[in-house]
Design a protein around this motif. Structure first.
Motif, PDB file in Angstrom:
ATOM      1  N   THR A  99       0.831  -1.207   0.000  1.00  0.00           N
ATOM      2  CA  THR A  99       0.000   0.000   0.000  1.00  0.00           C
ATOM      3  C   THR A  99       0.863   1.254   0.000  1.00  0.00           C
ATOM      4  O   THR A  99       0.644   2.189  -0.790  1.00  0.00           O
ATOM      5  CB  THR A  99      -0.937   0.003   1.222  1.00  0.00           C
ATOM      6  N   ILE A 102       2.800   1.662  -3.435  1.00  0.00           N
ATOM      7  CA  ILE A 102       1.931   2.142  -4.517  1.00  0.00           C
ATOM      8  C   ILE A 102       1.559   3.605  -4.300  1.00  0.00           C
ATOM      9  O   ILE A 102       1.529   4.403  -5.248  1.00  0.00           O
ATOM     10  CB  ILE A 102       0.670   1.259  -4.612  1.00  0.00           C
ATOM     11  N   ALA A 103       1.312   3.973  -3.040  1.00  0.00           N
ATOM     12  CA  ALA A 103       0.971   5.370  -2.743  1.00  0.00           C
ATOM     13  C   ALA A 103       2.143   6.298  -3.068  1.00  0.00           C
ATOM     14  O   ALA A 103       1.960   7.361  -3.682  1.00  0.00           O
ATOM     15  CB  ALA A 103       0.570   5.505  -1.280  1.00  0.00           C
ATOM     16  N   LEU A 105       4.668   5.759  -5.180  1.00  0.00           N
ATOM     17  CA  LEU A 105       4.863   5.801  -6.640  1.00  0.00           C
ATOM     18  C   LEU A 105       3.805   6.665  -7.320  1.00  0.00           C
ATOM     19  O   LEU A 105       4.099   7.377  -8.281  1.00  0.00           O
ATOM     20  CB  LEU A 105       4.837   4.373  -7.210  1.00  0.00           C
ATOM     21  N   THR A 106       2.580   6.601  -6.817  1.00  0.00           N
ATOM     22  CA  THR A 106       1.511   7.439  -7.382  1.00  0.00           C
ATOM     23  C   THR A 106       1.829   8.916  -7.192  1.00  0.00           C
ATOM     24  O   THR A 106       1.667   9.727  -8.113  1.00  0.00           O
ATOM     25  CB  THR A 106       0.166   7.095  -6.732  1.00  0.00           C
ATOM     26  N   VAL A 107       2.300   9.276  -6.003  1.00  0.00           N
ATOM     27  CA  VAL A 107       2.668  10.672  -5.732  1.00  0.00           C
ATOM     28  C   VAL A 107       3.807  11.105  -6.651  1.00  0.00           C
ATOM     29  O   VAL A 107       3.793  12.215  -7.207  1.00  0.00           O
ATOM     30  CB  VAL A 107       3.051  10.850  -4.247  1.00  0.00           C
ATOM     31  N   VAL A 109       4.550   9.930  -9.619  1.00  0.00           N
ATOM     32  CA  VAL A 109       4.021  10.083 -10.972  1.00  0.00           C
ATOM     33  C   VAL A 109       3.290  11.415 -11.107  1.00  0.00           C
ATOM     34  O   VAL A 109       3.405  12.108 -12.132  1.00  0.00           O
ATOM     35  CB  VAL A 109       3.089   8.901 -11.321  1.00  0.00           C
ATOM     36  N   ILE A 110       2.532  11.794 -10.094  1.00  0.00           N
ATOM     37  CA  ILE A 110       1.829  13.083 -10.109  1.00  0.00           C
ATOM     38  C   ILE A 110       2.832  14.235 -10.185  1.00  0.00           C
ATOM     39  O   ILE A 110       2.641  15.203 -10.936  1.00  0.00           O
ATOM     40  CB  ILE A 110       0.922  13.216  -8.874  1.00  0.00           C
ATOM     41  N   THR A 113       4.097  14.516 -13.758  1.00  0.00           N
ATOM     42  CA  THR A 113       3.130  15.143 -14.660  1.00  0.00           C
ATOM     43  C   THR A 113       3.021  16.647 -14.402  1.00  0.00           C
ATOM     44  O   THR A 113       2.808  17.425 -15.333  1.00  0.00           O
ATOM     45  CB  THR A 113       1.747  14.499 -14.495  1.00  0.00           C
TER      46      THR A 113
END
Length: 199
Positions: A99, A102-103, A105-107, A109-110, A113
């Motif tokens: 968890t 993934i959290a 890595l998501t941050v 990626v944001i 971008t």
């Protein structure tokens, strides 16, 4: 020997290194036992255990022996010694916090971008059409390709040279500071600039 000592030190420090089995020919067994005292092997006990008779051609093909070491032998006993082979990094899936990973890595990626969108608009607005492709490509690939691509190797070398795992962080910090200063002092504001007016 250095690689073995390093892997043993990492394993003893808690890194998830697992040592595989070793296949040792009869002619090299005594040397293997002497070179691996941490295994507490008894050559006589190993010889009294299970063994596999392997043809000379397979010994050479599997790089267990050279052609000169095989000599006139047509086959030789090979012993499988558990925990005597090479080390491999094996992560324990039960110890992974999926968890959180993934959290994070998501941050990240944001964040990427958030950077790439403005960079594209800025670079387009900085250069006239005649040189726009070169003007966009050159700084992008110097920054991302050279300075960004060499970050892992350079940061690792800096940390290894100083003996401090955090010392390599100075590489991205310094270049981020340089980027901030150059961006604030030399890059013009391109808001509302008409890119067609530069043709």
């Amino acid at each position: 020997a250095f690689e073995k000592q390093t892997n043993m030190a990492l394993h003893n420090a808690g890194y998830p290194l697992v040592r595989g089995a070793a296949k040792v020919p009869e002619s090299k067994l005594d040397g293997f036992v002497a070179a691996n005292p941490e295994l507490s092997l008894d050559a006589a006990a190993v010889r009294g255990g299970e063994k596999t008779m392997v043809p000379a051609e397979k010994l050479i093909a599997d790089k267990l022996l050279t052609k000169d070491e095989v000599g006139a032998a047509t086959e030789m006993a090979v012993y499988t010694i558990a925990g005597g082979g090479t080390y491999a990094m094996v992560a324990d899936p039960a110890a992974v916090n999926w968890t959180t990973i993934i959290a994070v890595l998501t941050v990240l990626v944001i964040y990427v971008t958030m950077v790439y969108g403005p960079i594209a608009a800025l670079l387009v607005e900085l250069f006239p059409t005649r040189i726009r492709y070169t003007g966009m490509s050159l700084p992008y690939h110097i920054g991302n390709g050279w300075f960004g691509g060499l970050l892992p190797a350079t940061a690792f070398a800096m940390s290894a040279a100083q003996g401090d795992i955090y010392y390599g962080l100075w590489y991205p910090i310094v270049f981020a500071g340089i980027t901030l200063v150059i961006g604030m002092l030399f890059l013009p504001e391109t808001k509302d600039r008409d890119i067609h007016a530069m043709d």
